[in-house]
Design a protein around this motif. Sequence first.
Motif, mmCIF file in Angstrom:
data_model
loop_
_atom_site.group_PDB
_atom_site.id
_atom_site.type_symbol
_atom_site.label_atom_id
_atom_site.label_comp_id
_atom_site.label_asym_id
_atom_site.label_seq_id
_atom_site.Cartn_x
_atom_site.Cartn_y
_atom_site.Cartn_z
ATOM 1 N N VAL A 125 0.793 -1.404 0.216
ATOM 2 C CA VAL A 125 0.101 0.055 -0.094
ATOM 3 C C VAL A 125 1.039 0.964 -0.002
ATOM 4 O O VAL A 125 1.423 1.281 1.167
ATOM 5 N N GLY A 167 6.750 6.627 10.651
ATOM 6 C CA GLY A 167 5.660 5.599 9.561
ATOM 7 C C GLY A 167 5.234 4.886 10.501
ATOM 8 O O GLY A 167 4.874 5.240 11.629
ATOM 9 N N CYS A 168 3.208 4.150 10.161
ATOM 10 C CA CYS A 168 2.650 3.562 11.101
ATOM 11 C C CYS A 168 2.883 3.329 12.122
ATOM 12 O O CYS A 168 3.420 2.772 13.065
ATOM 13 N N HIS A 196 2.754 3.551 15.749
ATOM 14 C CA HIS A 196 2.291 2.289 16.961
ATOM 15 C C HIS A 196 3.449 2.030 18.206
ATOM 16 O O HIS A 196 2.601 2.453 19.431
ATOM 17 N N HIS A 215 -1.988 -6.560 11.339
ATOM 18 C CA HIS A 215 -0.755 -5.736 10.519
ATOM 19 C C HIS A 215 0.347 -6.405 11.545
ATOM 20 O O HIS A 215 0.710 -6.335 13.086
ATOM 21 N N THR A 271 2.991 -4.869 12.206
ATOM 22 C CA THR A 271 3.659 -3.861 12.876
ATOM 23 C C THR A 271 3.214 -3.765 14.624
ATOM 24 O O THR A 271 4.053 -3.071 15.191
ATOM 25 N N GLN A 278 -8.341 -2.749 13.971
ATOM 26 C CA GLN A 278 -7.299 -2.190 12.569
ATOM 27 C C GLN A 278 -9.100 -1.951 11.903
ATOM 28 O O GLN A 278 -9.846 -2.297 12.102
ATOM 29 N N GLY A 291 -8.817 -0.929 7.890
ATOM 30 C CA GLY A 291 -7.997 -1.113 6.640
ATOM 31 C C GLY A 291 -7.095 -2.412 6.987
ATOM 32 O O GLY A 291 -6.202 -2.135 6.965
ATOM 33 N N VAL A 346 -4.600 -5.200 5.716
ATOM 34 C CA VAL A 346 -3.964 -4.875 4.377
ATOM 35 C C VAL A 346 -4.372 -5.494 3.116
ATOM 36 O O VAL A 346 -3.947 -5.043 2.026
ATOM 37 N N PHE A 362 -4.114 3.000 6.339
ATOM 38 C CA PHE A 362 -4.494 3.227 5.367
ATOM 39 C C PHE A 362 -5.973 4.435 5.392
ATOM 40 O O PHE A 362 -6.651 4.905 5.094
ATOM 41 N N ASP A 401 -0.766 7.406 8.607
ATOM 42 C CA ASP A 401 0.073 7.196 7.034
ATOM 43 C C ASP A 401 -0.103 8.440 6.977
ATOM 44 O O ASP A 401 -1.333 7.918 6.573
ATOM 45 N N HIS A 406 2.188 8.835 4.211
ATOM 46 C CA HIS A 406 3.001 8.173 2.987
ATOM 47 C C HIS A 406 2.795 7.898 2.050
ATOM 48 O O HIS A 406 3.143 6.718 0.960
ATOM 49 N N LYS A 407 1.181 7.018 3.119
ATOM 50 C CA LYS A 407 0.651 6.096 2.037
ATOM 51 C C LYS A 407 -0.908 6.734 1.352
ATOM 52 O O LYS A 407 -0.291 7.254 0.039
HETATM 53 C C1 LIG Z 1 1.556 -0.312 6.012
HETATM 54 C C2 LIG Z 1 1.120 -0.687 7.454
HETATM 55 C C3 LIG Z 1 1.138 -0.222 8.165
HETATM 56 C C4 LIG Z 1 2.939 -0.390 8.787
HETATM 57 O O1 LIG Z 1 2.744 0.970 7.654
HETATM 58 P P1 LIG Z 1 4.430 1.944 7.759
HETATM 59 O O2 LIG Z 1 4.288 3.486 7.853
HETATM 60 O O3 LIG Z 1 5.552 1.149 6.892
HETATM 61 O O4 LIG Z 1 5.663 1.769 8.937
HETATM 62 C C5 LIG Z 1 0.951 -0.522 9.388
HETATM 63 N N1 LIG Z 1 -0.572 -1.388 9.378
HETATM 64 C C6 LIG Z 1 -1.115 -1.080 8.364
HETATM 65 C C7 LIG Z 1 -2.572 -1.725 8.931
HETATM 66 C C8 LIG Z 1 -0.492 -1.111 6.839
HETATM 67 O O5 LIG Z 1 -1.085 -0.820 5.949
#
Ligand SMILES: *Cc1c(COP(=O)(O)O)cnc(C)c1O
Length: 457
Positions: free
Chosen positions: A78, A137-138, A142, A181, A183, A230, A232, A234, A262, A288, A290-291
């Motif tokens: 994404v 970033g996301c 977190h 996710h 992360t 969550q 969205g 992925v 996103f 995010d 940047h997405k």
């Molecule tokens: C992309 C994404 C992340 C991680 O985000 P980064 O900006 O790559 O650190 C976490 N959760 C979801 C649902 C994502 O799509």
Amino acid sequence: MGELRQLLDFTSSIAAEFLESLPQRPVLPALDVDELRRALGGPLPEETTSPIEVIAELARAADPGIAGMPSGRWFGFVLGGSLPAALAADWLTSAWDQNAGLFAPAPAAAIVEEVAGEWMRELFGLPDGVSFGFVTGCQMAHVTCLAAARHHVLAAHDWDVERDGLFGAPRISVVTGAQRHVTIDRALRFLGFGAAAVDVIPADEQGRIVPEALRSALEQTDGPTIICVQAGEVNTGAFDALDEAADAAAQHGAWLHVDAAFGIWAAAEPSLRHLLTGVERADSWAADAHKWLNVPYDSGLAFCRHPDAHRKAMGAQAAYLIQAEEHGPRDQLDWNPEFSRRARGFPVYAALRSLGRSGVAKLVEQGCAHARRFGEELALLPGCEVLNDVVLNQVLFRFGSDEETEAVLAAVQASGEAWMSGTIWQGRRAIRISVSNWSTTDDDVSRTLAAFAAAVP
Ligand SMILES: *Cc1c(COP(=O)(O)O)cnc(C)c1O
């Protein structure tokens, strides 16, 4: 200064030529890694090289390894590209080279984050008075949010984690869904929660948590609890039932964290807002820029309902810093994990300013409309099965067997017409398309569909 201006002009034409070449370039060129190493490698240079020569050679040598990620036909992961205003503001950010940790030495960077943070709070429909941090970033959103959560839920059990750490602390339960996710797990690891602390509840066929499973998991926990949901998913773009999760969290006094990397941007589009019903009831939100907002890397956002916990978890004081007054503008280093940092508010501000509320809504709806078209037209191809309800910008599909799915994906990737990645969904190979780029056109979608049609045996 003559030479510097010449260098910057030269560099901007290389950048413009790259962006203008995107419609013709293969989206992800076939890679010869040895060639790339040869072109870029060699011994550490002993002598100096003029900047203009460095840039010319770097651009030439790196080119075969530069993916068309800003292309309208990049549908992998994404990602999103860079809006023109955001890209230009990012260049200025580098030229200004502000260390944006503190307000006093870099006031414009601080005020721009204050303004853009508040704009997004309003756009997302989050409560008045939430705190925020501009992070990389996301993933780091977190970490920021869950550090605040850790502080808050332990403080409620008379434990000061910032002073006394986790050794001997009351055990925190973390409840999250099977399709979270990765992360989330990584953030929890960074924060000293072992994988064993995580109670994973089942997800349905769209990847959403099963609300009854959440409720019964919570019934079996007492003590400090954090729930991670969550907005969205992925692969499918699906949203957890946020309102029900908020009810459950309120009933159990748990902290509710939303991974809205996103999905949060759906809040900008009135026809999608229902997906986020109840989101404003959470305690923290990770997202995010940047997405889907289409600003250059690195740009994520952490929002928190409890500014005190947020600041206690992140804040730093030192005698040599010039820190803001109690009621003065904020020092960013109190709200994010970095110390020295890039003034990453400028591109976010420029993106929001250039789009306006209506432009963000249009960006989101346009991505969803392209995704719906992919869903409808892919389903007409022989053997194609669309696996998700296309509620957002994500389309998940496969062609017959795992082998067939892989062969079609490989053929489309090799065509250079478009790029997207594969995944494993419910134990079987699938292909995922994410429409996150501001510049994707109907023609890009047509070209991609044609590439699939040609790849199907
Ligand atoms: C992309 C994404 C992340 C991680 O985000 P980064 O900006 O790559 O650190 C976490 N959760 C979801 C649902 C994502 O799509």
